[in-house]
Enzyme design. Structure first.
Site, PDB file in Angstrom:
ATOM      1  N   ARG A   1       0.816  -1.223   0.000  1.00  0.00           N
ATOM      2  CA  ARG A   1       0.000   0.000   0.000  1.00  0.00           C
ATOM      3  C   ARG A   1       0.847   1.270   0.000  1.00  0.00           C
ATOM      4  O   ARG A   1       0.414   2.312   0.476  1.00  0.00           O
ATOM      5  CB  ARG A   1      -0.970   0.010   1.184  1.00  0.00           C
TER       6      ARG A   1
ATOM      7  N   ARG B   1      -2.826   5.661   0.128  1.00  0.00           N
ATOM      8  CA  ARG B   1      -3.508   6.383   1.189  1.00  0.00           C
ATOM      9  C   ARG B   1      -2.673   7.367   1.997  1.00  0.00           C
ATOM     10  O   ARG B   1      -3.180   8.394   2.434  1.00  0.00           O
ATOM     11  CB  ARG B   1      -4.150   5.381   2.135  1.00  0.00           C
TER      12      ARG B   1
ATOM     13  N   ARG C   1      -7.315  11.673  -6.070  1.00  0.00           N
ATOM     14  CA  ARG C   1      -8.526  10.882  -5.916  1.00  0.00           C
ATOM     15  C   ARG C   1      -9.788  11.722  -5.666  1.00  0.00           C
ATOM     16  O   ARG C   1     -10.897  11.185  -5.683  1.00  0.00           O
ATOM     17  CB  ARG C   1      -8.366   9.904  -4.743  1.00  0.00           C
TER      18      ARG C   1
ATOM     19  N   ASP D   1      -7.030  -2.931  -7.414  1.00  0.00           N
ATOM     20  CA  ASP D   1      -7.742  -3.487  -6.265  1.00  0.00           C
ATOM     21  C   ASP D   1      -8.040  -4.948  -6.561  1.00  0.00           C
ATOM     22  O   ASP D   1      -8.259  -5.326  -7.724  1.00  0.00           O
ATOM     23  CB  ASP D   1      -9.043  -2.726  -6.008  1.00  0.00           C
TER      24      ASP D   1
ATOM     25  N   TYR E   1     -15.157 -12.404   0.086  1.00  0.00           N
ATOM     26  CA  TYR E   1     -15.919 -11.197  -0.264  1.00  0.00           C
ATOM     27  C   TYR E   1     -17.224 -11.566  -0.969  1.00  0.00           C
ATOM     28  O   TYR E   1     -18.279 -10.983  -0.698  1.00  0.00           O
ATOM     29  CB  TYR E   1     -15.085 -10.281  -1.151  1.00  0.00           C
TER      30      TYR E   1
END
Length: 353
Positions: free
Chosen positions: A38, A42, A51, A87, A162
């Protein structure tokens, strides 16, 4: 160690002669390579600015944005590898699964899978028509990068969780109920997901990715016996399906201390270790294996002296390994100061060159 061929290796001085790939191939690097899960995202203000007004999935489907976001941490941090920005649910969306990535929650599936009839919603992935933006993004990136690009995908178990849970879960109760109660349905689901994952990864590699990482974020919810019986066949299918492409294969899961030997047995060349198991202990469970990890991401929120101390501890614990890629034990936390990440990169390089 798994088989990594040199058929695609370029002459010295190229990306393929990098410290990261040398370690993956069992060779001596100039220094311990470092990258962060990551790292593209973020924690970087330039990422957050990019974003604004864009959904995660739309961003992942726009090659210019994927290229810029993937490059951002390489420019700022000086890491030894880039991780492809995408993703794990992108290939599921591409084959027609009705899902969205909701801010603060994660992937949410509109119609969770609960029976064999639901499996008809999963069709084979056709990369050229379903996600042409993936190959385009990778090609743009390798034209600009001077470090290796790591492709990635979610492992079949995590994708299945998921789909069955309908979103993130702390207990994975519905997932396990299907796994235990309908083993034939479960096996078919994971096999279909293995095929989708394999196509997704092969697309990235053939477009130019130098290595791949298979993320099994939720597989730590299983016992070793259940992993071997219900999950390993699908993960092994993915890794075996990449052998002919000759790139290093990294396998990482969270909470997988008891599964580490099985993650290697599934077919990985390098095994990622989360922060719960010291690397010297992991080495005793995986003798002769190159490992990746494993600084606790939360350490990066501590004062600089603590960050330095804990970084050196990871490096000390890794001295018993035949090969080590420095990383975190999970992804970068959003509140991490990018300057702290740069500090760790510089310390790792200075300590091991």
């Amino acid at each position: 160690m798994g088989s990594v061929t040199t058929s695609q290796i370029d002459p010295p001085g190229t990306v393929h002669d990098s410290s990261f790939l040398r370690v993956c191939r069992g060779e001596q690097p100039a220094h311990t390579p470092v990258w962060f899960m990551r790292q593209a995202g973020r924690a970087l203000p330039e990422y957050r600015a990019l974003r604004v007004g864009r959904t995660m999935l739309d961003t992942c489907m726009t090659p210019d944005l994927v290229t810029e976001i993937t490059l951002q941490p390489v420019r700022r941090l000086g890491v030894d590898a880039a991780i492809f920005f995408s993703d794990i649910v992108v290939p599921l969306k591409a084959v027609g699964i009705d899902l969205e990535i909701q801010p603060g929650i994660g992937p949410v599936v509109a119609k969770p899978m609960a029976s064999e009839a639901d499996l008809s919603a999963l069709r084979p992935l056709e990369p050229e028509t379903d996600l042409p933006y993936i190959a385009e993004s990778v090609k743009q990136l390798v034209a600009e990068l001077d470090v290796p690009l790591i492709g990635f995908a979610g492992a079949p178990f995590t994708l299945a969780s998921y789909l069955v849970e309908g979103g993130p879960s702390k207990t994975h109760a519905k997932t396990k109920a299907l796994m235990y109660g309908e083993p034939a349905v479960w096996a078919r689901l994971l096999d279909q997901l293995a095929d989708i994952t394999l196509s997704f990864l092969r697309t990235q590699i053939t477009a130019g990715a130098s290595a791949i990482q298979l993320f099994d974020s939720w597989v730590g919810a299983l016992s070793a016996d259940d992993y071997r019986r219900y999950v390993m066949p699908a993960s092994s299918k993915v890794f075996a399906g990449l052998t002919d492409l000759g790139v290093p294969r990294i396998h990482f899961g969270v909470g997988t201390g008891e599964l580490l030997p099985l993650l290697a047995e599934a077919g990985a060349d390098v095994v990622g270790v989360d922060w719960r198991v010291p690397l010297d202990e992991a080495a005793s469970r995986l003798p002769g294996r190159t490992l990746q990890g494993n600084l606790d991401p939360a350490v990066l929120l501590a004062p600089p002296a603590v960050v330095d101390e804990r970084t050196r501890l990871v490096l000390d614990q890794a001295r018993v390994l035949p090969g080590h890629i420095f990383n975190l034990g999970h992804g970068v936390l959003p509140e991490t100061d990018p300057d702290t990440l740069k500090r760790v990169v510089d310390l790792v390089h200075a300590s091991t060159s």
